[in-house]
Design an enzyme around this catalytic site. Structure first.
Site, PDB file in Angstrom:
ATOM      1  N   HIS A   1      91.259 -42.921  60.240  1.00  0.00           N
ATOM      2  CA  HIS A   1      91.863 -42.158  59.156  1.00  0.00           C
ATOM      3  C   HIS A   1      90.870 -41.164  58.563  1.00  0.00           C
ATOM      4  O   HIS A   1      89.657 -41.294  58.737  1.00  0.00           O
ATOM      5  CB  HIS A   1      92.372 -43.081  58.054  1.00  0.00           C
ATOM      6  CG  HIS A   1      91.266 -43.847  57.374  1.00  0.00           C
ATOM      7  ND1 HIS A   1      90.730 -45.010  57.891  1.00  0.00           N
ATOM      8  CD2 HIS A   1      90.590 -43.618  56.220  1.00  0.00           C
ATOM      9  CE1 HIS A   1      89.791 -45.459  57.088  1.00  0.00           C
ATOM     10  NE2 HIS A   1      89.671 -44.625  56.055  1.00  0.00           N
TER      11      HIS A   1
ATOM     12  N   GLN B   1      87.077 -41.798  60.151  1.00  0.00           N
ATOM     13  CA  GLN B   1      86.393 -43.083  59.990  1.00  0.00           C
ATOM     14  C   GLN B   1      87.342 -44.241  60.215  1.00  0.00           C
ATOM     15  O   GLN B   1      88.562 -44.089  60.325  1.00  0.00           O
ATOM     16  CB  GLN B   1      85.778 -43.160  58.591  1.00  0.00           C
ATOM     17  CG  GLN B   1      86.777 -42.936  57.471  1.00  0.00           C
ATOM     18  CD  GLN B   1      86.112 -42.700  56.122  1.00  0.00           C
ATOM     19  OE1 GLN B   1      86.316 -43.471  55.181  1.00  0.00           O
ATOM     20  NE2 GLN B   1      85.334 -41.622  56.021  1.00  0.00           N
TER      21      GLN B   1
ATOM     22  N   HIS C   1      87.473 -48.751  59.154  1.00  0.00           N
ATOM     23  CA  HIS C   1      86.850 -49.845  58.413  1.00  0.00           C
ATOM     24  C   HIS C   1      87.050 -51.180  59.138  1.00  0.00           C
ATOM     25  O   HIS C   1      88.074 -51.393  59.802  1.00  0.00           O
ATOM     26  CB  HIS C   1      87.456 -49.963  57.010  1.00  0.00           C
ATOM     27  CG  HIS C   1      87.356 -48.711  56.203  1.00  0.00           C
ATOM     28  ND1 HIS C   1      86.176 -48.039  56.010  1.00  0.00           N
ATOM     29  CD2 HIS C   1      88.309 -48.008  55.533  1.00  0.00           C
ATOM     30  CE1 HIS C   1      86.398 -46.976  55.252  1.00  0.00           C
ATOM     31  NE2 HIS C   1      87.677 -46.932  54.955  1.00  0.00           N
TER      32      HIS C   1
ATOM     33  N   GLU D   1      92.872 -50.707  52.613  1.00  0.00           N
ATOM     34  CA  GLU D   1      93.050 -49.844  51.454  1.00  0.00           C
ATOM     35  C   GLU D   1      94.427 -49.210  51.477  1.00  0.00           C
ATOM     36  O   GLU D   1      95.214 -49.402  52.422  1.00  0.00           O
ATOM     37  CB  GLU D   1      91.969 -48.764  51.426  1.00  0.00           C
ATOM     38  CG  GLU D   1      91.985 -47.845  52.634  1.00  0.00           C
ATOM     39  CD  GLU D   1      90.739 -46.962  52.719  1.00  0.00           C
ATOM     40  OE1 GLU D   1      89.682 -47.343  52.195  1.00  0.00           O
ATOM     41  OE2 GLU D   1      90.844 -45.891  53.353  1.00  0.00           O
TER      42      GLU D   1
ATOM     43  N   ARG E   1      81.699 -44.138  60.633  1.00  0.00           N
ATOM     44  CA  ARG E   1      82.083 -42.761  60.951  1.00  0.00           C
ATOM     45  C   ARG E   1      82.261 -42.602  62.452  1.00  0.00           C
ATOM     46  O   ARG E   1      81.353 -42.885  63.233  1.00  0.00           O
ATOM     47  CB  ARG E   1      81.027 -41.769  60.454  1.00  0.00           C
ATOM     48  CG  ARG E   1      80.926 -41.646  58.961  1.00  0.00           C
ATOM     49  CD  ARG E   1      80.088 -40.418  58.577  1.00  0.00           C
ATOM     50  NE  ARG E   1      79.621 -40.554  57.196  1.00  0.00           N
ATOM     51  CZ  ARG E   1      78.401 -40.911  56.844  1.00  0.00           C
ATOM     52  NH1 ARG E   1      77.492 -41.144  57.776  1.00  0.00           N
ATOM     53  NH2 ARG E   1      78.075 -41.028  55.578  1.00  0.00           N
TER      54      ARG E   1
END
Length: 318
Positions: A170, A94, A96, A113, A190
């Site tokens: 990642h 995936q 982000h 993150e 995804r």
């Protein structure tokens, strides 16, 4: 004044989840539980306060009604989200979005993150980055299913740390458990899901190829910060990532043996106890600490001490 707020976690069933989160003393709901949302103000799972004046209130509601706890922030929502993830099977590959793309396409924050590896089975690895040099090459390799040549695999072990900015391809893989500190976002695109079928729906999970192509950083960039270490007696305090690298948060690892005194540097500090036991003392009030607890030292706390044998991850918002 409520100087310390302990939170009741929210648990999420996932196709890739398992039961290892019971090792933190949690009474898990039925199903395969992949995520513990430990400290969250996000609408998809906001955590409740367990103690004191605000017991039963959510972090999201306190952010709106009691800004004195947070230093009177101008942000619309609580900016961070702390999770523990148990990958009994591999997560999807995936990526982000950043803040701009997420606001326009998902009415959400972007999602930068980071991961602290709590545990990893022997031979475990992460998918972290890719090998394509242009978007055309990236799309061609995805269309061909050339995952072995596209995806970058990194061996992983307990105690490793990874900073994962938006735009990074990642995935956690089977046998890895992490504590994740992130922007308060639930937007994930995804790219690949190993062609598996969700047993509940009988269908493959949705992919988001166009969004993934739009937000992926190409060529890949894997900027990591060299940790800085402070030794206090037998205790070691490590800064894992901070501004200007992260832009959104500072994350620390505490390995405490004895007593360590802390002074407020930011309006609030989030702490997760990963192992051990001890005592937190703030303003003459003491709290017992055990593995699996998650709490916030509010803006009302100017100083505090932690005593015992404790492994913790702490974070502050930039």
């Amino acid at each position: 004044m409520d100087e310390v707020l302990f939170f009741k976690p929210v648990f999420k069933e996932k196709i890739w989840g398992g039961k290892k989160l019971t090792s933190f003393g949690y009474d898990l709901p039925a199903g395969d539980i992949g995520e513990c949302w430990a400290i969250s103000g996000h609408s998809h799972g906001t955590t409740e306060v367990e103690n004191g004046t605000f017991a039963g209130q959510t972090l999201a509601s306190l952010w709106q009604t009691n800004q004195e706890l947070f230093g009177h922030s101008k942000l619309e929502r609580f900016p961070l989200l702390v999770k523990i993830l148990d990958a009994e099977a591999s997560l999807s590959v995936q990526v982000h979005p950043d803040d701009v793309y997420a606001k326009e396409h998902a009415n959400d924050l972007g999602k930068t993150e980071c991961w602290y590896v709590i545990d990893a089975d022997p031979g475990s690895y992460l998918i972290f980055g890719h090998h394509a040099q242009t978007r055309a090459e990236f799309e061609k390799m995805v269309a061909a299913g050339d995952w072995d040549n596209l995806l970058n695999k990194v061996p992983v072990k307990k105690g490793d740390f990874f900073f994962v900015p938006s735009g990074t391809v990642h995935a956690l893989t089977k046998g890895v458990m992490v504590l994740e500190t992130q922007q308060s976002s639930d937007t994930t695109y995804r790219l690949y899901d190993f062609d598996r079928v969700d047993q509940k729906t009988g269908q493959k999970r949705e992919l988001h190829l166009e969004d993934s192509f739009n937000v992926t950083t190409i060529p890949a960039k894997t900027v990591q910060q060299e940790p800085s270490v402070l030794k206090i007696g037998d205790s070691v305090l490590t800064t894992l990532v901070s501004d200007p690298i992260s832009k959104y948060f500072n994350v620390y690892h505490y390995d405490i043996h004895g007593t360590v005194q802390f002074a407020k540097e930011y309006p609030y500090t989030l702490v997760s106890v990963l192992d051990g036991e001890g005592t937190l003392t703030v303003g003459g009030q003491s709290y017992s600490l055990i593995k699996g607890q998650h709490f916030m030292l509010t803006n009302e706390a100017d100083e505090w001490t932690m005593t015992g044998n404790l492994e913790c991850i702490a974070s502050t918002a930039h």
